[in-house]
Design a protein around this motif. Structure first.
Motif, PDB file in Angstrom:
ATOM      1  N   THR A 541       7.768  37.749  -8.480  1.00  0.00           N
ATOM      2  CA  THR A 541       7.401  38.268  -7.161  1.00  0.00           C
ATOM      3  C   THR A 541       8.209  37.534  -6.106  1.00  0.00           C
ATOM      4  N   PRO A 542       9.000  38.245  -5.293  1.00  0.00           N
ATOM      5  CA  PRO A 542       9.854  37.580  -4.296  1.00  0.00           C
ATOM      6  C   PRO A 542       9.034  36.838  -3.241  1.00  0.00           C
ATOM      7  N   ASP A 543       9.661  35.846  -2.646  1.00  0.00           N
ATOM      8  CA  ASP A 543       9.049  35.157  -1.507  1.00  0.00           C
ATOM      9  C   ASP A 543       8.995  36.091  -0.303  1.00  0.00           C
ATOM     10  N   ASN A 579      13.516  21.459  -1.171  1.00  0.00           N
ATOM     11  CA  ASN A 579      14.379  22.140  -0.197  1.00  0.00           C
ATOM     12  C   ASN A 579      13.627  23.234   0.554  1.00  0.00           C
ATOM     13  N   LEU A 580      12.599  23.777  -0.079  1.00  0.00           N
ATOM     14  CA  LEU A 580      11.956  24.967   0.477  1.00  0.00           C
ATOM     15  C   LEU A 580      10.450  24.879   0.216  1.00  0.00           C
ATOM     16  N   ASP A 581       9.701  24.322   1.160  1.00  0.00           N
ATOM     17  CA  ASP A 581       8.265  24.192   0.933  1.00  0.00           C
ATOM     18  C   ASP A 581       7.530  25.459   1.372  1.00  0.00           C
ATOM     19  N   ASP A 582       6.243  25.526   1.037  1.00  0.00           N
ATOM     20  CA  ASP A 582       5.444  26.721   1.319  1.00  0.00           C
ATOM     21  C   ASP A 582       5.350  27.008   2.815  1.00  0.00           C
ATOM     22  N   LYS A 583       5.320  25.951   3.618  1.00  0.00           N
ATOM     23  CA  LYS A 583       5.226  26.120   5.065  1.00  0.00           C
ATOM     24  C   LYS A 583       6.465  26.833   5.608  1.00  0.00           C
ATOM     25  N   LEU A 584       7.633  26.480   5.080  1.00  0.00           N
ATOM     26  CA  LEU A 584       8.880  27.102   5.529  1.00  0.00           C
ATOM     27  C   LEU A 584       8.946  28.560   5.068  1.00  0.00           C
ATOM     28  N   ILE A 585       8.488  28.826   3.842  1.00  0.00           N
ATOM     29  CA  ILE A 585       8.474  30.207   3.347  1.00  0.00           C
ATOM     30  C   ILE A 585       7.594  31.076   4.234  1.00  0.00           C
ATOM     31  N   THR A 586       6.456  30.541   4.650  1.00  0.00           N
ATOM     32  CA  THR A 586       5.557  31.278   5.545  1.00  0.00           C
ATOM     33  C   THR A 586       6.245  31.611   6.860  1.00  0.00           C
ATOM     34  N   LYS A 587       6.996  30.654   7.406  1.00  0.00           N
ATOM     35  CA  LYS A 587       7.733  30.889   8.654  1.00  0.00           C
ATOM     36  C   LYS A 587       8.779  31.989   8.470  1.00  0.00           C
ATOM     37  N   LEU A 588       9.487  31.934   7.354  1.00  0.00           N
ATOM     38  CA  LEU A 588      10.518  32.943   7.090  1.00  0.00           C
ATOM     39  C   LEU A 588       9.885  34.328   6.925  1.00  0.00           C
ATOM     40  N   ARG A 589       8.737  34.367   6.265  1.00  0.00           N
ATOM     41  CA  ARG A 589       8.046  35.639   6.073  1.00  0.00           C
ATOM     42  C   ARG A 589       7.555  36.197   7.411  1.00  0.00           C
ATOM     43  N   ASP A 590       7.058  35.325   8.270  1.00  0.00           N
ATOM     44  CA  ASP A 590       6.606  35.754   9.601  1.00  0.00           C
ATOM     45  C   ASP A 590       7.759  36.330  10.406  1.00  0.00           C
ATOM     46  N   VAL A 680      17.411  36.826   6.547  1.00  0.00           N
ATOM     47  CA  VAL A 680      16.408  35.854   6.105  1.00  0.00           C
ATOM     48  C   VAL A 680      17.075  34.510   5.814  1.00  0.00           C
ATOM     49  N   LEU A 681      18.232  34.560   5.147  1.00  0.00           N
ATOM     50  CA  LEU A 681      18.953  33.320   4.843  1.00  0.00           C
ATOM     51  C   LEU A 681      19.420  32.639   6.125  1.00  0.00           C
ATOM     52  N   ALA A 682      19.826  33.438   7.119  1.00  0.00           N
ATOM     53  CA  ALA A 682      20.233  32.872   8.408  1.00  0.00           C
ATOM     54  C   ALA A 682      19.058  32.168   9.086  1.00  0.00           C
ATOM     55  N   ASP A 683      17.875  32.760   9.020  1.00  0.00           N
ATOM     56  CA  ASP A 683      16.669  32.106   9.553  1.00  0.00           C
ATOM     57  C   ASP A 683      16.417  30.785   8.832  1.00  0.00           C
ATOM     58  N   TYR A 684      16.593  30.809   7.523  1.00  0.00           N
ATOM     59  CA  TYR A 684      16.403  29.610   6.696  1.00  0.00           C
ATOM     60  C   TYR A 684      17.346  28.499   7.158  1.00  0.00           C
ATOM     61  N   ILE A 685      18.605  28.866   7.350  1.00  0.00           N
ATOM     62  CA  ILE A 685      19.607  27.884   7.798  1.00  0.00           C
ATOM     63  C   ILE A 685      19.232  27.324   9.165  1.00  0.00           C
ATOM     64  N   ALA A 686      18.790  28.212  10.051  1.00  0.00           N
ATOM     65  CA  ALA A 686      18.410  27.778  11.407  1.00  0.00           C
ATOM     66  C   ALA A 686      17.221  26.820  11.362  1.00  0.00           C
ATOM     67  N   PHE A 687      16.241  27.099  10.508  1.00  0.00           N
ATOM     68  CA  PHE A 687      15.070  26.225  10.388  1.00  0.00           C
ATOM     69  C   PHE A 687      15.464  24.848   9.839  1.00  0.00           C
ATOM     70  N   ILE A 688      16.406  24.840   8.899  1.00  0.00           N
ATOM     71  CA  ILE A 688      16.853  23.564   8.331  1.00  0.00           C
ATOM     72  C   ILE A 688      17.515  22.694   9.401  1.00  0.00           C
ATOM     73  N   LYS A 689      18.349  23.361  10.215  1.00  0.00           N
ATOM     74  CA  LYS A 689      19.078  22.614  11.251  1.00  0.00           C
ATOM     75  C   LYS A 689      18.167  22.192  12.398  1.00  0.00           C
TER      76      LYS A 689
END
Length: 692
Positions: A541-543, A579-590, A680-689
């Motif tokens: 099941t995808p994130d 690298n990718l915790d549940d809190k960050l996945i929730t942000k990306l999903r939102d 989605v990957l761009a959002d991920y990169i932005a959150f990391i930075k």
């Protein structure tokens, strides 16, 4: 390391299910005749052996009892007459005496049920064939306002000849109307229908006792799980010769499905794969050479269809296709492909760099597309330098992408049906330090944890894995490991859910018969994620779940009644990357869900999928030409809207088909799924930075 067969291997099984074009007639049970098919002594021996093998060594430990007997009985009737058009209700009643004793017959090597039922079917077919010939004296009247239900699964078998005749009249009228709406004249429709049923009659006349035995034994084998099959000597020879070689012209694997020729798989790198015009499950109803006459192949056997489809490199073949996801009443579509020799290079992974604009910033992303997990085992055994492998190619791409200073990487596994387990493990190792990748549970209960032994990590940057409903087996193992290690974000739709392992058994090694007796493909193990969850049935099941036209109820492992269930074992010991915790996945999903509300293209795609779902649920079609044409046009409009939005080329815009004006080539269609994955990957990169 043990070698496992984990791809979605198509088994060439003979099925007599008539599709929406069949029926039968006559109230009294037909008497036995001299030309009835009969079992051989060898088949009786094989029946006993297969029953013993599958109840002893199959992963699913089953007992031969009345409950299983009833399932096999229903499977066999469905294989012969899945649309409930040949047998009469009185025939089915007369067969009920076999429902609870097939288990005993399997144990004792008795084939009475198999041949008694088939021989009645054969006679009913002959009666229906005469009815067909009598009904094509003149064209149908398509001005009459009547309807036909194309879904016969829940229908009852006809109770009388009169009821069956009316069913068949509508079956034939429905098929004729489909042809008429392609532009054929009435006389041409009649001739085409006569040709179709002549082909079907020729096909039926070739059915031998060997074929009946295979259908019956598969009704038993597939009651255990969808990937367990018996192959007659002829089918086993076909399987072992690899259909991909005989069909190298277009790069597709074919199998008989009732009176249709169905595409069971598409070879990565071939014309069919590159065109994106064909999908596993599509049915080929017509074949033409270049601009020549279209030959209707309904009722053809695979071997005969192959002779028409394959041809010299550089020549064109036109195909009429009934799409796997077509709504009731939708017309067949015509495509054209240029035959070519399929090269290993075409099946290998590819790399590209794309730019994504997100939040007023531009992101440079590397995209690595993997059509199949390939490995040159012979080259690896000889330790040849640079032997072909998925991991080797991706390793090179990642080094190039790091030099090009990409911001993140997408691994695209859409439609990847599996391949080498070794490659799934070593590919995972490029993104993680040493550790477990997959667990394999044998039928004995023993569990083997297979690991990546290499402590090095080639790429530790932002990672996304793009999957869809047809990502299976090795693809699911890789995606699951990346998800469990929290190494990257999984984007797309729920994967296929094929988490079982098969082995081939040559029955001649067990039986000392004078002639060949065939093979059995048997499920012997299951795959489990390192967290202990099986990939079987549920898949991954995808994130972030993207809209999809393919539901778990219709496509994938969970759509198969006999699929092995999902279950869980103990987790392996492993350390997540953090690298990718549940809190960050929730942000990306939102973020994704917010975008979904405002993105016009995605909203339209979701609306089209919803409309397509409603249309597919409507199985009653009009047999009046004007109404049917309207239904057809609306269905085609929906289909084109979806394929355009999803970035899948149609026959009108595919790059493999020359444009009418070469000075105005068609622009490539936007891949909406890849574009959203990039966002989605761009959002991920932005959150990391900039953590928030």
């Amino acid at each position: 390391m043990r070698k496992y067969l984990i791809t979605l291997v198509p088994v060439l099984m003979l099925s007599l299910q008539p599709g929406p074009h069949a029926g039968m007639s006559a109230v009294p049970m037909p008497p036995p005749s001299a030309d009835d098919l009969k079992p051989s002594v060898s088949q009786e021996h094989v029946e006993q052996l297969v029953a013993r093998l599958l109840t002893t060594h199959h992963y699913r430990k089953v007992k031969l009892n009345d409950s299983l007997s009833s399932v096999v009985f229903d499977n066999y009737l469905k294989e012969l007459d899945g649309n409930k058009a040949y047998f009469l209700a009185s025939d089915i009643s007369s067969f009920e005496k076999y429902r609870n004793n097939i288990d005993d017959q399997l144990i004792n090597g008795e084939l009475t049920a198999a041949y008694d039922i088939y021989n009645v079917f054969r006679k009913r077919y002959q009666e229906r064939n005469k009815f067909v010939q009598d009904n094509f004296v003149k064209p149908f009247d398509f001005t009459v306002d009547e309807t036909f239900n194309t879904d016969r699964e829940k229908a009852s078998w006809p109770k009388s000849i009169e009821e069956q005749n009316d069913l068949w009249r509508k079956l034939l009228k429905n098929q004729s109307l489909e042809l008429k709406l392609t532009g054929k004249a009435d006389t041409s429709v009649v001739n085409s229908m006569k040709s179709r049923y002549k082909n079907l009659d020729r096909y039926m006349s070739r059915i031998k006792a060997e074929d009946v035995f295979q259908i019956y034994m598969n009704s038993f084998a597939e009651s255990l799980d969808p990937h367990t099959n018996y192959m007659s000597p002829r089918s086993a020879d076909r399987f072992n010769q690899e259909m991909s070689a005989s069909l190298e012209g277009i790069g597709a694997l074919l199998q008989e499905d009732g009176d249709y020729i169905k595409i069971s798989d598409i070879v990565p790198g071939g014309p069919a794969f590159k065109s994106k015009l064909l999908t596993k499950g599509d049915k080929i109803v017509g074949v033409a050479q270049g601009e020549g006459h279209m030959v209707n192949i309904v009722g053809y056997q695979v071997d005969d269809a192959v002779k028409l489809i394959k041809g010299p490199k550089g020549t064109t073949v036109r195909l009429q296709i009934k799409s796997m996801d077509a709504v009731a009443g939708a017309p067949p579509k015509e495509i054209r492909l240029v035959r070519e020799k399929i090269k290993l290079e075409e099946q290998r992974a590819k790399k590209e760099v794309i730019e994504i604009s997100q939040n007023n910033k531009k992101y440079k992303l590397g995209v690595i597309t993997i059509p199949v997990f390939y490995r040159d085992f012979e080259g690896a055994r000889k330790r040849e330098e640079g032997f072909a492998s998925t991991t080797g190619d991706v390793q090179r791409f990642l080094n190039e992408l790091k030099t090009e200073k990409v911001d993140g990487v997408v691994v695209d596994l859409r439609d990847n049906g599996g391949g080498s387990l070794t490659e799934a493990i070593t590919l995972t190792g490029l993104f993680i330090s040493r550790g477990p990748v997959v667990q394999v549970k044998e039928a004995t209960g023993d569990i083997e944890v297979q690991t990546d032994p290499d402590p090095s990590v080639l790429y530790d940057g932002p990672l996304a894995v793009l999957v869809n409903r047809f990502s299976a087996s090795a693809s699911e193992i890789f995606a699951a490991a990346i998800q469990d290690y929290k190494r990257g974000i999984i984007i797309g739709s729920q994967t296929y859910g094929k988490g079982t392992v098969q082995t081939m058994v040559d029955l001649n090694t067990w039986l000392k018969e004078s002639e060949k007796v065939g093979q059995v493909k048997m499920t012997i193990a299951k795959f489990y994620r390192i967290n202990g969850s099986s990939t079987q049935h549920k898949g991954v099941t995808p994130d972030i779940e993207l809209p999809s036209a393919f539901t778990a109820e219709e496509y994938g492992e969970s759509s198969q009644p006999s699929a092995l269930p999902w279950d869980q074992i103990s987790s392996a010991r492993y350390d997540v990357t953090r690298n990718l915790d549940d809190k960050l996945i929730t942000k990306l999903r939102d973020r994704y869900e917010q975008r979904l509300k405002s993105d016009a293209e995605m909203k339209q795609l979701m609306a089209d999928f919803a409309e397509l779902k409603r249309a597919k649920e409507k199985t009653v079609v009009s047999l009046q030409e004007a109404k049917r044409k309207k239904e057809r046009d609306e269905a085609e409009k929906r289909r084109k809207s979806i394929t355009d939005a999803a970035g899948e080329p149609t026959a009108a815009n595919d790059s493999s088909i020359p444009a009418k004006d070469p000075k105005e080539p068609k622009a490539p269609k936007k891949d909406l799924y890849l574009d959203e994955c990039g966002k989605v990957l761009a959002d991920y990169i932005a959150f990391i930075k900039n953590p928030q």
